[in-house]
Each structure stands twice: as structure tokens, then as C-alpha cells.
Design a protein around this motif. Structure first.
Motif, short mmCIF file in Angstrom:
data_model
loop_
_atom_site.label_atom_id
_atom_site.label_comp_id
_atom_site.label_asym_id
_atom_site.label_seq_id
_atom_site.Cartn_x
_atom_site.Cartn_y
_atom_site.Cartn_z
N ARG A 1 -16.95 0.39 52.20
CA ARG A 1 -17.90 -0.48 52.90
C ARG A 1 -18.99 0.40 53.46
O ARG A 1 -18.73 1.47 54.03
CB ARG A 1 -17.18 -1.18 54.04
N ASP B 1 -17.73 1.12 60.59
CA ASP B 1 -17.58 -0.22 61.15
C ASP B 1 -18.14 -0.31 62.57
O ASP B 1 -17.77 0.45 63.45
CB ASP B 1 -16.08 -0.55 61.18
N LEU C 1 -28.20 -5.38 57.69
CA LEU C 1 -26.86 -5.98 57.68
C LEU C 1 -26.28 -6.00 56.28
O LEU C 1 -25.11 -5.66 56.06
CB LEU C 1 -26.92 -7.41 58.22
N ALA C 2 -27.13 -6.38 55.32
CA ALA C 2 -26.67 -6.45 53.92
C ALA C 2 -26.26 -5.07 53.44
O ALA C 2 -25.22 -4.90 52.78
CB ALA C 2 -27.78 -7.02 53.05
N TRP D 1 -22.99 -4.12 54.88
CA TRP D 1 -21.88 -4.92 54.38
C TRP D 1 -21.47 -4.50 52.98
O TRP D 1 -20.29 -4.50 52.64
CB TRP D 1 -22.29 -6.40 54.41
N ARG D 2 -22.48 -4.13 52.18
CA ARG D 2 -22.17 -3.82 50.77
C ARG D 2 -21.58 -2.41 50.65
O ARG D 2 -21.65 -1.60 51.56
CB ARG D 2 -23.44 -3.95 49.94
#
Lengths: 337, 196, 550
Positions: free
Chosen positions: C27, C31, C491-492, C495-496
Motif C-alpha cells: 500500500r 499508514d 489520497l489516491a 491508497w494505491r
């Protein structure tokens, strides 16, 4: 080769220190406003202190000498050390301070909660760093548990348990009507007797069952106690309202009286309706020009509820009464013989 | 490759040694920064003194209380230094005694600070009162935090986690306590006519 | 000769094609979600700060657009009596809760990587500060739900009004407002202190202070200013709290000392704070230029000196005098000390131009030039501070330019932050929207100022100003759209799955010597550091013998 005696950071702070003090003195000469001078000179002195600390503790800033015939630089010359270990307690402490900010705006209950949360966070933070120390071996842990924690923590825990039950029960008894309070007390006493009889007659009762019983009892007494405390006490003593009592109330940063007449020996019942804001009633002598003179009596401040003052009777005459916290809250006090 | 690396001992190699005095430097920088908060309050007092005589008419400060409170705290400064010196010399008992005495002095200071506030005949609601209460309360909170740090250091010494080979926990707390002392002395010199 | 040893499955120091932190990719970002609550990893803490401050910025811009809607026409009434409250929320959320913490977040993430350490000096203190900022932000926002905390002006410029005659709800709201700001201020002091110590104590072997990259130096200078200036503001807030809570009169207009003290406390914090919002951007820009043009700045020492001089001069602005400080912020030419701040900025810009050029940097330079031009023209056009001209200057110089540099910095370090490069096409679009938006807002407000439109008013009578207000609203909309696009693309990317190589730009500084995103310890191994460009040295060493053999 540049000097390695003082590292560049020290020099930066030293320059800031010199400039701060120089500008501060210049400010004093040019503007003559002492508070600005204090701040600028303080900034210079603080920067000087940081410069000394950095010079003493930041270490040398010298690069290792590389000979002209040294081999090419290595791609893996060193390791960066170990990463930091996490902890949830700093977050808990931050939440505690956040609650503190809310408590500072609202009142004592949240402030106490904030202190508890911050305290738990700080203790946990310290405890975790303690356990991470290399000296913390299983053997040490056992020794500490049996020699320190159990003998010291157990009495504290028992005291806290007893206090919370006593306070919880007292809140319940003070909230319900007078006659119901007797009934509640009887039911509680009988329940306790039955519970302990059952416990004593069944020695095989498991530890988890016991814990569950204690937790349920504490939660129910605690919950009922909090509900009782929120609802407030019933009127227990009839507040004296007849002769001998002067009643005064503070609301919206104002007293409801502008003139108070007090006979010798009378008590003052003061009610504060600005919950969360401290007020009191104080008596002052009056200066010839009508201003506030020496204090005669300073009543205990309260931020809610009611308090009865027994002020020492001043000689008959005209005085001032005021709240010590709010300049606009004042009036005339007339003491009759 | 091995041979050439060995021929240049001046080059850095291997894992970095654990840096020393990290927490000490941090507490010094943050405590010195904290002095600026007190400086702001002292500046506020100076600004007020520019427009009116301080303490204002009708307020008579008890110099005795101010002096005793200051003495109490100033005396704790050498005690905490004694604790640091004892820890460095591995004199555990001395360190415990010194830290215990410092904590005692600290509690005495907070008590005196509280007593001083409770005896004040004037409230917060005047400009002078606002600055006075802000300084005294902030100094009290500062000392309270310092006492908690001192307790932590005492536990470390008791538990063998601060010793001659690892004295930093006591040094860090010592510097914080010196900050508490210096901050109060500046506050007291501003508020009380001790020097006069 | 094996000078480029790599760990199995990991990215080598010079292995620019190394795919990601782990085979197959993980990811994207470390996090920043719920699991971050207990973390002390500077990368996660940095992302928490970046994410929270971006959210608050978007909220602040939405408030700004509501304010513009109120001014769409002379007789419009969109927000009613809450104009002052929304203006206060807009100003504080964007100026205090966004830029400072945003740069702090970026420094928290990047500084340890640039100096070659696995951690911050006091990671748990930094975690405490991070969450204190989040909690402080929540308390601050809650104050607007509890009542009206802004009786004292948009940034409490009239503290007396915040103290006296308030309803109970408004008094509680004002206390919350003060408490929230206090926590945010305390958090920034603690985190800044930690960054200073990290840079001084945890540098990799061979990484002397003179070799530390410019962004880290800029963060160091900013942190030093924060540690010296912010506690003064905290002291002032303490006085204000006591006054408003206990009915004091310290800040009464009749107490001249109170007026002077508040000017000092708010401006001593506010002035350096407003100016240093640009400082990390100048450092980041230096690193971006040298990385993308693959050569060091022509004079690193001068660049560093310019940063430090700018930080120092940010205090000098205040020393111009409390009476003039409020004008100094919007009228940089009002005092010669204020005007001097242009010097270090000009030196930095000249150094970038001498070393290369880049999109966001050029945009920021354009905005700064626009602001400087307006400031030079203003005295001739007899424009005074306190008109819409001042608002334009605030938007363009103090907010637009640093925001653009911040976006550029995130795009530059995206491989490290998110494990992926952000889309170039979307990046160009963001640049156009944000730069164009600020330029449109600025020009509209400059012209409104020249036509004597006062600032901070919720209505106006002249219909001829309607078009200009519409233009300002359109500019604000463009900025909002640009920031939303930025937030969504970040954000994308987070996330990816990560796909960026460890060193996509052939960088020269240490952050490019590890995988994207970095592993928990940041590096498997650190290269030997012999200059300010350790990776360039390695590359040269690799190329040398190989070239010779060829």
C-alpha cells in the motif's frame, strides 16, 4: 579548514542572541517602551542560552578526513539505527490536555476528568519507557510486582474502591426523597448481606465470576451515583430565610443587590448562578472619596451553588461589598447596630 | 575491497553510536523557549508599570512570603545538582536523599505558592491582578510538572535505571528543575519588592 | 568492486529502477489511519499532520467561498449575521491551522530521511505534539459550534470585545477558542524543539551541518523561530483567558498597557509566524531545483545564509514597532526593516534561476512578484492598509506563494510520502488552478482596494464593484478546486500500491537513497557521506572505474 570548535548552529544562535540584545537596547533608546525591550532582550538571552547548550551538547561537527588516495565512497557504510517504538500514551496525554481545554471553558467536572486522563496517559508513558529499559528482566518484574506493586497498589485500590462506593451510595441517598433514602439504604444493606452470604457459602466461586460481580456492582453504584450527582441533592436543610439572613445572588456577572443591609450577627447566604465562573462576596472599607479601602472580609469564592458566610461583624456604618474577581460587581453595604 | 577499507581508518563505518545528551539538549532548548512565556508576562507587568505605579495603591504585598517562597525554591537548586553529582558517582543513597529533599522542597514551594494565592486580598479582575495571578499560577503549574519529573527520576534511581553509567535521566530532570527555579526567581523579582 | 551493495529484494542506493519497498508493492503510504494512534514513526506522524492540515485548509477555503457569496451583490444575504464568525474561521483555519502544521508535517517526514537517521530524537514527544495539534484543532472548531467565539475580531485583534458582555455560550466558545489555539501553539513548540534536536544530534556519520540539505536547514530555522516566538503568544493567551474567564480588565481599552501588550504578544508570534510560512518553501525550492536539474545550487552557503537571514528578519519586522506592525504584514514597504525581508527572498530566487527552474517555483515567484509589484505601486496610488488591497496582499504574498511551494514540495517528495509519483497532468492542472486562482483573487482585491472597498465588511453599496467581487469569488473557487484535486490525487496515491522507484529523479541527497516509501528504519544501509551530494559522489565513483574500463 573551517573552525570546528563551534558548529554552525551555535554560530547562528550566537548571532541571533547578539542581534536580539542589540535590537532590544536600540528599541529602548528609539521607542522607550519597556515591555518591548524586555521581550527583545529576553529573546537575545534565550538565544544565547540555546547557543551555549548547542555548543556544549551538540557535539563536534567535523567531517572525517578523507585522504586524497582514499577508495571511492562505499554505498553501505553505516546503518541508520533502530526505528522508534510506538506508544498509545502520548495520544492519551494529548487527549487529556484537549479535555483540559474543554474543562477550562466549561467547569470542574471535565477538568477533573482531564486530569485523570492526562495522569493515566503520563503514568502509562513512564511505565512503558520503564519496561523498555534493558534492566527490566522477567525476574525484576516479578520482584517489583510482589515487593512493590501488590503491597502498595492493593491498599490504594481498596481505598479507591471503598471511596467510590461510599461516594456513589451517598450521592444516591442524597438525591432520592428522604423516605425513599431509608428504603434504598435498607435494600443496599440487605443486598450486601445476601451477596457476602452467597460468597462465603460457595468457596468454589471462580475468579472471573468474582471479578464480574465486583465490576457490575461498581458500575451500577457508580452509574447511579453519577446520575444522582448530575441531578443534584434534594433540599436537606431548610436554608434560613427569616430574620438574621441576607440573601444575595450573582448572575451574568452581576449581583442582584446594589445595596445590602446587614445587622450584627446576621449571616450572608450567597448563591452563584454563573456556573463555572468564580464569584465571592467581600466587604471593604470605604475611602473618603467613595473608593475601595482595606479589606474587612473576603468570602470563599465558589463557581456554582450556594455558600453561607459568617462575616465578622464590622461596626455600624457604610461599607462596600464586592466580588473579588469582577470589578463591576459591587454595591453599598450598610451595617446597622 | 576489505584491504582498501582497512587502509582508511578515518572514514566513518558501521552503525552509528547511540547519541548522548539527546534528551538533555531537548529539555534545555524547550525550557529556554518556555522562558519566553514568562518573559511575555514580565513584559506585560513592565508595560503596566509604565502607566501606573505597581503594586497599585491599596495593595501591600507580604514581602516575607515572597522571600520565603523564593528561598525555598532557590535552596532546592543545589539539592538537585547534588542528586546529579551523586548519581554520576554511583552514590545511590545520596541520590535518593537528594531527590527526595528536592521533591520535598518542591512540594513546599507549591504549598507556599497556593497559600500566597489564597491570601491575596485582591482578585483577578484588575489589570494588576490578571498579570499577578497569571505569573504565580503559571509558576505553580510549572513546579507541579517539575515535581512529577523529579518523581520519575527518583523511581529511575530506585529501580537502578539511572546510575553512573547512565546518569542522563537525572540530568534532564535537573535542568528542568533549574528552569522552574529561574522562572520563579524572575517572577518574584518582578512582583515583590525584594531587592528594594 | 562492489560499491553498490544492495539488500536482497530491496532498493539499492543507486538502483533508480528499484520498484518499491517490497516485491509486488505495498500500500502506497505508511499508514496514516487508525493504526497511527500509537505510532512514533516520523513518517506516519508527518502524514497525520499533512492530512489534518489539508482538511482544515479545505474547510477554511469553503468558508472563504461562503464569504465571497455574501459579497456577490450589494443586497445579497447568504450568511446573515454570521459573517464575522465565518471570516474568523476562514482566517484562522487557513493561516494558523494549515500552513505552519503542513510544513511541520513535511519536515517531520523528510528531515530524518535527509539527515540519514531512522527516527526522530524524541519520537514519543513528537507523537504527543502531533496529537495535541489534532486535538487542539478539534477544540478550536468546536468553539464555533458552542457559540460565537469571534467577538474580538477575526484574529482576536480587539481582545476587550472578546472579554466583556458576552452571553454564557459565547464566553464558553471564546474560552474554547483560546484553549484550542493554546494547544496548537504548544504542539508546534514541542514538535519544533524535537526537530531542532533531531537535526543537531541524529545526523548520519559524515553528515556535517554544512552538508545538510536546504529543506532541513529551512525547517531548522523555522523551528528555531517557533521555539523563540510562540511561547510569547502562549503567555498572551494565558492573560486573555484569565481576563475573559474572571471578568478582568487587563485588555480594556482604558488600560493602555493592555493594548501594547496584546500588540506585542499577537504580533511577536504573528509576524515571524506569517513570514516564516514562506521559509520552509524557500528551502524546499532549493532542494527541488538542485534535484531536478541534477546539480547543486551554485552557492549552497549563500542559499543557507539567505534562509537564516530571512528567519532573523522576520523578528525585525516586529521591532518596527507595535503601532506599525499590523500595517507591516500587508504593506511590506511600510518600514525599511520589513522591506529588507525581500533581500533573502531575492537571493534565493536568483540562486534558483542560476541553477535551473521549475513549475511551482516559477508560480510562487510570479505570486511574490505580483505582491511585490502591488506593494511598490500601493504608496503611489495612496492605498491604505485596511482595504480589500490588504486582503489581496495577504492572499497573494503570505498565503498563495507558500501554498504553491507546499504543493510543489509534496509533488516532489510524493514517491517518499505515498510510494507513487503524483500524476504530472493533474499536477499541471493543480498548478494552473491554484496559481491562476490566487492571481485572480489578488488582482480583483487589489483593484477593489484601489477603489477604496474596505476589508472585513459583509455588504457594500456600489453596484459597480459587483463584477470585481464575482471575479474574486471565481478565483477562490479555482483555488478550492485545485486544493480538492490535490487532496484527492494524494489520497489516491496513498491508497494505491506503491510503484515509484527509490530514486526516480537521480537525486543527490539521502532521502533518495532508500525505497519509496522508506522501510520502518528508513534505510537498510547508509552510503558514505563525503559531501552535500553523497549520492552524486557514489554515482561518480560508479561511473569512474566503469568508464575507465570501457
Amino acid at each position: 579548514m573551517p573552525s570546528t570548535l563551534l558548529n554552525p548552529a551555535t554560530k547562528v544562535f550566537a548571532v541571533v542572541a547578539g542581534l536580539g540584545i542589540a535590537i532590544g537596547l536600540g528599541f529602548e533608546i528609539a521607542v522607550g517602551e519597556s515591555s518591548g525591550t524586555v521581550l527583545l532582550v529576553a529573546q537575545g538571552l534565550v538565544a544565547a542560552g540555546v547557543a551555549v547548550a548547542v555548543a556544549a551538547l551538540a557535539g563536534r561537527d567535523a567531517a572525517p578526513a578523507v585522504p586524497a588516495d582514499a577508495p571511492p565512497p562505499s554505498a553501505s557504510a553505516s546503518t541508520p539505527g533502530v526505528p522508534a517504538q510506538g506508544s498509545m500514551f502520548p495520544g492519551l496525554c494529548a487527549m487529556g490536555l484537549g479535555l483540559g481545554a474543554v474543562g477550562a471553558a466549561t467547569g470542574a467536572v471535565i477538568m477533573i476528568l482531564a486530569l485523570v486522563v492526562t495522569g493515566v496517559g503520563a503514568a502509562g508513558w513512564f511505565g512503558q519507557s520503564w519496561r523498555e529499559h534493558p534492566s527490566w528482566t522477567p525476574r525484576v518484574r516479578e520482584r517489583v510486582r510482589y515487593r512493590l506493586l501488590v503491597p502498595s497498589a492493593l491498599p490504594f485500590a481498596m481505598l479507591a474502591l471503598a471511596a467510590s462506593i461510599a461516594i456513589g451510595v451517598s450521592r444516591i441517598l442524597l438525591t432520592v426523597p428522604e423516605k425513599a433514602a431509608v428504603g434504598v439504604a435498607l435494600v443496599l444493606a440487605v443486598s450486601l448481606l445476601v451477596a457476602f452470604f452467597v460468597l462465603a457459602s460457595r468457596p468454589g466461586l471462580g475468579r472471573s465470576a468474582l471479578t464480574a460481580l465486583v465490576v457490575m456492582a461498581v458500575l451500577s453504584v457508580g452509574g447511579a451515583g453519577i446520575a444522582g450527582a448530575t441531578r443534584g441533592e434534594r433540599r436537606i436543610e431548610k436554608v434560613p430565610g427569616g430574620p438574621g439572613t441576607v440573601r444575595i445572588t450573582a448572575r451574568n456577572i452581576k449581583f442582584d443587590l446594589t445595596e445590602m443591609t446587614l445587622a450584627r450577627g446576621e449571616v450572608v447566604v450567597f448563591r452563584n448562578r454563573d456556573t463555572g465562573t468564580f464569584h465571592n462576596v467581600a466587604f471593604y472599607a470605604q475611602t473618603p472619596d467613595g473608593g475601595q479601602g482595606r479589606p474587612l472580609f473576603n468570602g470563599q469564592p465558589i463557581d456554582r451553588g450556594q455558600i453561607t458566610y459568617h462575616p465578622p461583624p464590622p461596626p455600624a456604618g457604610t461599607y462596600l461589598f464586592a466580588c473579588d474577581f469582577h470589578a463591576n460587581m459591587r454595591g453599598t453595604l450598610i451595617v446597622s447596630g | 575491497m576489505t584491504a582498501t577499507t582497512a587502509a582508511t581508518p578515518a572514514l566513518p563505518s558501521g552503525a552509528p553510536s547511540r547519541p548522548r545528551n539527546v534528551a538533555t539538549l531537548a529539555v534545555l532548548i524547550l525550557a529556554l523557549g518556555g522562558m519566553m512565556a514568562f518573559a511575555a508576562l514580565i513584559a506585560a507587568y513592565r508595560a503596566l508599570a509604565h502607566y501606573q505605579s505597581l503594586p497599585p495603591k491599596g495593595v501591600k504585598l507580604d514581602n516575607y512570603l515572597g522571600v520565603m517562597t523564593t528561598f525555598t525554591l532557590v535552596l532546592s537548586a543545589p539539592l538537585v545538582e547534588w542528586a546529579w553529582s551523586a548519581v554520576r558517582r554511583d552514590e545511590r543513597r545520596q541520590a535518593i536523599a537528594a531527590l527526595g529533599l528536592t521533591i520535598g522542597m518542591g512540594i513546599a514551594f507549591v504549598d507556599l505558592d497556593w497559600y500566597l494565592v489564597s491570601r491575596l486580598g485582591f482578585g483577578v479582575a484588575t489589570p494588576y491582578g490578571t498579570v499577578f495571578y497569571a505569573m504565580v499560577i503559571l509558576a505553580g503549574i510549572n513546579a507541579g510538572v517539575g515535581i512529577l519529573f523529579l518523581l520519575g527520576a527518583l523511581l529511575r534511581v530506585l529501580g537502578g535505571q539511572a546510575s553512573g553509567s547512565e546518569p542522563e535521566p537525572v540530568r534532564v530532570v535537573g535542568w528542568y528543575w533549574e528552569f522552574v527555579v529561574v522562572a520563579w526567581v524572575l517572577v518574584a523579582l518582578t512582583l515583590y519588592p525584594i531587592v528594594k | 568492486m562492489t560499491v553498490t551493495e544492495t539488500r536482497p529484494g530491496g532498493a539499492g542506493v543507486l538502483d533508480s529502477s528499484a520498484p518499491a519497498a517490497q516485491p509486488g508493492g505495498v500500500r502506497g503510504a505508511p499508514d496514516a489511519g487508525p493504526r497511527s494512534v500509537g505510532t512514533a514513526d516520523h513518517k506516519r506522524l508527518g502524514l497525520v499532520l499533512l492530512g489534518t492540515s489539508t482538511l482544515l485548509l479545505i474547510l477554511g477555503i469553503v468558508m472563504g467561498e461562503l464569504l465571497q457569496a455574501q459579497l456577490a451583490a450589494p443586497d445579497t444575504n447568504v450568511v446573515g449575521s454570521r459573517y464575522g464568525e465565518l471570516l474568523s474561521l476562514h482566517a484562522t483555519a487557513t493561516a494558523v491551522l494549515f500552513l505552519g502544521p503542513f510544513w511541520l508535517g513535511l519536515a517531520t517526514y523528510i528531515l530524518p530521511l535527509q539527515i540519514g537517521t531512522a527516527r526522530l530524537a524524541l519520537p514519543r514527544l513528537h507523537a504527543f505534539a502531533t496529537w495535541l495539534y489534532v486535538v487542539g484543532g478539534v477544540v478550536f472548531l468546536a468553539s464555533y459550534l458552542a457559540g460565537t467565539p469571534s467577538h474580538g475580531g477575526i484574529t482576536l485583534s480587539q481582545p476587550w470585545a472578546a472579554v466583556q458582555g458576552l452571553s454564557r455560550a459565547d464566553r464558553a466558545a471564546t474560552s474554547l477558542w483560546i484553549g484550542g489555539l493554546f494547544l496548537v501553539g504548544l504542539a508546534s513548540v514541542l514538535a519544533s524543539g524535537d526537530l531542532i534536536v533531531t537535526m543537531l544530534k541524529l545526523r548520519a556519520p559524515g553528515m556535517t551541518l554544512a552538508r545538510v540539505p536546504l529543506f532541513s536547514w529551512a525547517s531548522f530555522a523555522t523551528s528555531s523561530v517557533v521555539v523563540l516566538a510562540t511561547p510569547v503568544f502562549l503567555g498572551g493567551l494565558t492573560l486573555l483567558y484569565l481576563d475573559q474567564r474572571y471578568g478582568g480588565t487587563f485588555f480594556s481599552p482604558s488600560n493602555k498597557a493592555g493594548v501594547a501588550v496584546w500588540q506585542h504578544t499577537i504580533w511577536l508570534f504573528g509576524r515571524p509566524e506569517a513570514f516564516v510560512l514562506l521559509l520552509p518553501g524557500l528551502g524546499a525550492a532549493g532542494d527541488i531545483v538542485s534535484t531536478h536539474f541534477r546539480r547543486p545550487l551554485v552557492d549552497l552557503t549563500t542559499a543557507r545564509a539567505a534562509l537564516i537571514a530571512f528567519a532573523g528578519l522576520s523578528f525585525a519586522v516586529w521591532a518596527a514597532g507595535p503601532g506599525r506592525a499590523s500595517a507591516a504584514v500587508v504593506l511590506p514597504t511600510s518600514t525599511w526593516l520589513t522591506a529588507l525581508t525581500a533581500g533573502p527572498v531575492a537571493v534565493s530566487v536568483l540562486l534558483w534561476l542560476a541553477s535551473g527552474r521549475g513549475g511551482p517555483l516559477a508560480g510562487a515567484v510570479l505570486l511574490l512578484a505580483l505582491g511585490a509589484g502591488a506593494a511598490i505601486i500601493a504608496p503611489a496610488a495612496r492605498v491604505r492598509a485596511g482595504t480589500a488591497w490588504s486582503t489581496g496582499q495577504l492572499h497573494v504574498v503570505l498565503f498563495g506563494a507558500p501554498t504553491l511551494l507546499a504543493l510543489g514540495a509534496v509533488h516532489h517528495w510524493a514517491p517518499k510520502l505515498f510510494g507513487r509519483r503524483l500524476s504530472t497532468a493533474l499536477g499541471v492542472l493543480q498548478l494552473l488552478l491554484v496559481l491562476g486562482g490566487f492571481a485572480v483573487v489578488g488582482v480583483a482585491e487589489y483593484v477593489l482596494g484601489y477603489r477604496h472597498m474596505p476589508w472585513h465588511v459583509d455588504s457594500y453599496a456600489r453596484h459597480s464593484l459587483r463584477a470585481l467581487h464575482g471575479l474574486a469569488a471565481a478565483g477562490g473557487g479555482m483555488v478550492l478546486l485545485g486544493m480538492l484535486l490535490f487532496a484527492l490525487s494524494s489520497l489516491a496515491a496513498a491508497w494505491r500500491r506503491s510503484d515509484a522507484p527509490g530514486d526516480p529523479y537521480q537525486g543527490m541527497t539521502l532521502e533518495w537513497a532508500t525505497t519509496s516509501p522508506p522501510p520502518p528504519a528508513n534505510f537498510d544501509a547508509l552510503p558514505e557521506i563525503r559531501s552535500a551530494q553523497p549520492l552524486a559522489d557514489l554515482r561518480a565513483a560508479q561511473a569512474g572505474p566503469a568508464g575507465g574500463a570501457a
